[in-house]
Design a protein around this motif. Structure first.
Motif, PDB file in Angstrom:
ATOM      1  N   GLU A  26       0.826  -1.207   0.000  1.00  0.00           N
ATOM      2  CA  GLU A  26       0.000   0.000   0.000  1.00  0.00           C
ATOM      3  C   GLU A  26       0.865   1.264   0.000  1.00  0.00           C
ATOM      4  N   ASN A  27       1.861   1.253  -0.897  1.00  0.00           N
ATOM      5  CA  ASN A  27       2.744   2.398  -1.145  1.00  0.00           C
ATOM      6  C   ASN A  27       3.660   2.743   0.020  1.00  0.00           C
ATOM      7  N   LYS A  28       3.791   1.853   0.983  1.00  0.00           N
ATOM      8  CA  LYS A  28       4.732   2.053   2.076  1.00  0.00           C
ATOM      9  C   LYS A  28       5.796   0.968   2.020  1.00  0.00           C
ATOM     10  N   SER A  29       7.032   1.327   2.390  1.00  0.00           N
ATOM     11  CA  SER A  29       8.154   0.398   2.322  1.00  0.00           C
ATOM     12  C   SER A  29       8.536  -0.085   3.720  1.00  0.00           C
ATOM     13  N   TYR A  30       8.767  -1.402   3.853  1.00  0.00           N
ATOM     14  CA  TYR A  30       9.120  -2.006   5.134  1.00  0.00           C
ATOM     15  C   TYR A  30      10.371  -2.859   4.957  1.00  0.00           C
ATOM     16  N   ASP A  31      11.290  -2.792   5.921  1.00  0.00           N
ATOM     17  CA  ASP A  31      12.450  -3.665   5.906  1.00  0.00           C
ATOM     18  C   ASP A  31      12.025  -5.079   6.290  1.00  0.00           C
ATOM     19  N   ALA A  32      12.698  -6.071   5.709  1.00  0.00           N
ATOM     20  CA  ALA A  32      12.296  -7.461   5.945  1.00  0.00           C
ATOM     21  C   ALA A  32      13.434  -8.405   5.589  1.00  0.00           C
ATOM     22  N   VAL A  33      13.235  -9.684   5.911  1.00  0.00           N
ATOM     23  CA  VAL A  33      14.147 -10.747   5.494  1.00  0.00           C
ATOM     24  C   VAL A  33      13.294 -11.816   4.805  1.00  0.00           C
ATOM     25  N   ALA A  34      13.809 -12.372   3.729  1.00  0.00           N
ATOM     26  CA  ALA A  34      13.042 -13.360   2.962  1.00  0.00           C
ATOM     27  C   ALA A  34      13.797 -14.677   2.893  1.00  0.00           C
ATOM     28  N   ASN A  35      13.046 -15.761   2.952  1.00  0.00           N
ATOM     29  CA  ASN A  35      13.612 -17.094   2.741  1.00  0.00           C
ATOM     30  C   ASN A  35      12.969 -17.713   1.507  1.00  0.00           C
ATOM     31  N   ILE A  36      13.806 -18.184   0.607  1.00  0.00           N
ATOM     32  CA  ILE A  36      13.321 -18.903  -0.571  1.00  0.00           C
ATOM     33  C   ILE A  36      13.862 -20.323  -0.494  1.00  0.00           C
ATOM     34  N   GLY A  37      12.976 -21.292  -0.463  1.00  0.00           N
ATOM     35  CA  GLY A  37      13.458 -22.660  -0.379  1.00  0.00           C
ATOM     36  C   GLY A  37      12.376 -23.653  -0.002  1.00  0.00           C
ATOM     37  N   PHE A  38      12.831 -24.813   0.461  1.00  0.00           N
ATOM     38  CA  PHE A  38      11.943 -25.938   0.728  1.00  0.00           C
ATOM     39  C   PHE A  38      11.804 -26.241   2.224  1.00  0.00           C
ATOM     40  N   ASN A  39      12.336 -25.341   3.084  1.00  0.00           N
ATOM     41  CA  ASN A  39      12.265 -25.563   4.535  1.00  0.00           C
ATOM     42  C   ASN A  39      12.715 -26.975   4.921  1.00  0.00           C
ATOM     43  N   PRO A  40      13.956 -27.351   4.606  1.00  0.00           N
ATOM     44  CA  PRO A  40      14.403 -28.729   4.831  1.00  0.00           C
ATOM     45  C   PRO A  40      14.361 -29.158   6.299  1.00  0.00           C
ATOM     46  N   THR A  41      14.469 -28.199   7.215  1.00  0.00           N
ATOM     47  CA  THR A  41      14.426 -28.548   8.639  1.00  0.00           C
ATOM     48  C   THR A  41      13.092 -29.193   9.002  1.00  0.00           C
ATOM     49  N   PHE A  42      12.028 -28.789   8.257  1.00  0.00           N
ATOM     50  CA  PHE A  42      10.685 -29.303   8.537  1.00  0.00           C
ATOM     51  C   PHE A  42      10.187 -30.234   7.431  1.00  0.00           C
ATOM     52  N   ASN A  43      11.114 -30.677   6.578  1.00  0.00           N
ATOM     53  CA  ASN A  43      10.803 -31.670   5.539  1.00  0.00           C
ATOM     54  C   ASN A  43       9.667 -31.233   4.613  1.00  0.00           C
ATOM     55  N   ARG A  44       9.671 -29.978   4.214  1.00  0.00           N
ATOM     56  CA  ARG A  44       8.669 -29.527   3.255  1.00  0.00           C
ATOM     57  C   ARG A  44       9.114 -29.922   1.844  1.00  0.00           C
ATOM     58  N   ASP A  45       8.165 -30.100   0.951  1.00  0.00           N
ATOM     59  CA  ASP A  45       8.510 -30.509  -0.411  1.00  0.00           C
ATOM     60  C   ASP A  45       8.041 -29.494  -1.447  1.00  0.00           C
ATOM     61  N   ARG A  46       7.659 -28.307  -0.992  1.00  0.00           N
ATOM     62  CA  ARG A  46       7.161 -27.289  -1.917  1.00  0.00           C
ATOM     63  C   ARG A  46       8.005 -26.024  -1.780  1.00  0.00           C
ATOM     64  N   LEU A  47       8.488 -25.529  -2.912  1.00  0.00           N
ATOM     65  CA  LEU A  47       9.269 -24.292  -2.895  1.00  0.00           C
ATOM     66  C   LEU A  47       8.380 -23.138  -2.452  1.00  0.00           C
ATOM     67  N   SER A  48       8.874 -22.350  -1.524  1.00  0.00           N
ATOM     68  CA  SER A  48       8.076 -21.222  -1.046  1.00  0.00           C
ATOM     69  C   SER A  48       8.936 -19.973  -0.926  1.00  0.00           C
ATOM     70  N   VAL A  49       8.277 -18.827  -1.001  1.00  0.00           N
ATOM     71  CA  VAL A  49       8.908 -17.538  -0.752  1.00  0.00           C
ATOM     72  C   VAL A  49       8.210 -16.954   0.468  1.00  0.00           C
ATOM     73  N   GLU A  50       8.948 -16.859   1.574  1.00  0.00           N
ATOM     74  CA  GLU A  50       8.383 -16.391   2.831  1.00  0.00           C
ATOM     75  C   GLU A  50       9.122 -15.135   3.276  1.00  0.00           C
ATOM     76  N   VAL A  51       8.367 -14.131   3.676  1.00  0.00           N
ATOM     77  CA  VAL A  51       8.952 -12.845   4.053  1.00  0.00           C
ATOM     78  C   VAL A  51       8.553 -12.496   5.480  1.00  0.00           C
ATOM     79  N   HIS A  52       9.554 -12.273   6.321  1.00  0.00           N
ATOM     80  CA  HIS A  52       9.301 -11.792   7.681  1.00  0.00           C
ATOM     81  C   HIS A  52       9.535 -10.290   7.689  1.00  0.00           C
ATOM     82  N   ILE A  53       8.461  -9.540   7.872  1.00  0.00           N
ATOM     83  CA  ILE A  53       8.516  -8.079   7.828  1.00  0.00           C
ATOM     84  C   ILE A  53       8.739  -7.555   9.241  1.00  0.00           C
TER      85      ILE A  53
END
Length: 309
Positions: free
Chosen positions: A231-258
């Motif tokens: 909504e036209n505002k900028s926020y700092d964040a960290v993003a993870n792109i991957g399969f979350n191997p620690t939790f045995n996920r099998d789907r590529l995801s893009v997750e952003v912690h704002i």
């Protein structure tokens, strides 16, 4: 900037049309050079600078199996073209019929009769018409017949590489977002709606926004310092792109912690701008070990983003 979707919707005469032609995926610095040249020529004649492009990507029609993920969402592409000083975009509906046009038919029916173009700006490797049979010498020949001038922009080189959408895509796939930004003239970004995920981040104290990225080029797996535009505002964040191997996920995801953000934004569209890659994706022995690493990632991201500010 005016946007015309489909050549059939060109109904009014266009004052002294000067036109760049191409797909322009990524709107990289090479494309920007074409647009600046187009705008400059149009301004000199009190005319209209135009970007003639296509939707969908031509390969989706010609060779669907080879069509690459897009570097730019359509809306973002239009914003970037407008920022180069272009007055109008003509977005042709790229169908099989359009693809099968003979080069001369395109020159006569579209360039001459529909647009009445006066000057055309193309890249050094431009080709058009069925099977890319229309070469630059042929386009110049058509210009002599139908009354338009052709300007060819030489390759734009950076760090020994010719700037191209394919090279930018290779850099992004490799996670080299900082190098890609030099070829793009801006930070690479993806746009998509926030969707439901596994809620793994929330369970360990770091809630994330999961992005639907089915239509765009995703950077290589890893952790990135990013900015999120919502909504036209900028926020700092960290993003993870991957399969979350620690939790045995099998789907590529893009997750952003704002950072410092607690709004509910499911189904809302956000833009994620990639500033720097922090590390590769790792597998941890426990959720506690992952939490320790996430805290380190956040500290590093804040440092990177603080320096960028």
């Amino acid at each position: 900037m005016r946007i015309i979707r489909g050549t059939k919707n060109i109904v009014d005469p266009i004052p002294y049309p000067v036109m760049a032609i191409g797909n322009f995926d990524g709107v990289h610095v090479g494309h920007q050079t074409l647009f600046c040249k187009t705008a400059e020529l149009a301004l000199a004649h009190g005319g209209t600078s135009i970007a003639f492009t296509f939707e969908p990507h031509p390969l989706k029609i010609i060779a669907p199996g080879k069509a690459p993920p897009l570097l730019t969402h359509f809306k973002k592409k239009m914003e970037l073209i407008e920022s180069c000083g272009v007055n109008m975009v003509i977005c042709a509906d790229f169908t099989r019929k359009f693809a099968d046009q003979q080069p001369r038919d395109f020159s006569r029916n579209i360039l001459f009769e529909k647009i009445a173009v006066k000057e055309i700006v193309v890249g050094f490797d431009y080709a058009f018409g069925r099977g890319r049979e229309g070469t630059i010498p042929y386009l110049k020949k058509m210009g002599e017949e139908f009354g338009f001038q052709v300007h060819v922009v030489e390759p734009f080189k950076l760090k020994g590489h010719t700037v191209s959408s394919s090279h930018v895509r290779e850099l992004i796939e490799a996670g080299q977002v900082e190098s890609a930004s030099q070829f793009l003239g801006r930070d690479y970004s993806i746009i998509g709606p926030v969707i439901s995920g596994y809620k793994t981040g929330q369970a360990i104290g770091f809630p994330t926004a999961n992005i639907d990225t089915s239509k765009v080029q995703i950077p290589g797996t890893g952790v990135y310092a990013v900015r999120v535009v919502y909504e036209n505002k900028s926020y700092d964040a960290v993003a993870n792109i991957g399969f979350n191997p620690t939790f045995n996920r099998d789907r590529l995801s893009v997750e952003v912690h704002i950072f410092d953000f607690n709004q509910v934004i499911y189904h809302h569209e956000i833009e994620v701008q990639f500033m720097a890659r922090i590390r590769s994706e790792l597998t941890f022995k426990s959720a506690d070990d992952l939490v320790v690493q996430i805290k380190q990632d956040i500290d590093k991201a804040k440092k990177i983003l603080g320096e960028r500010n």
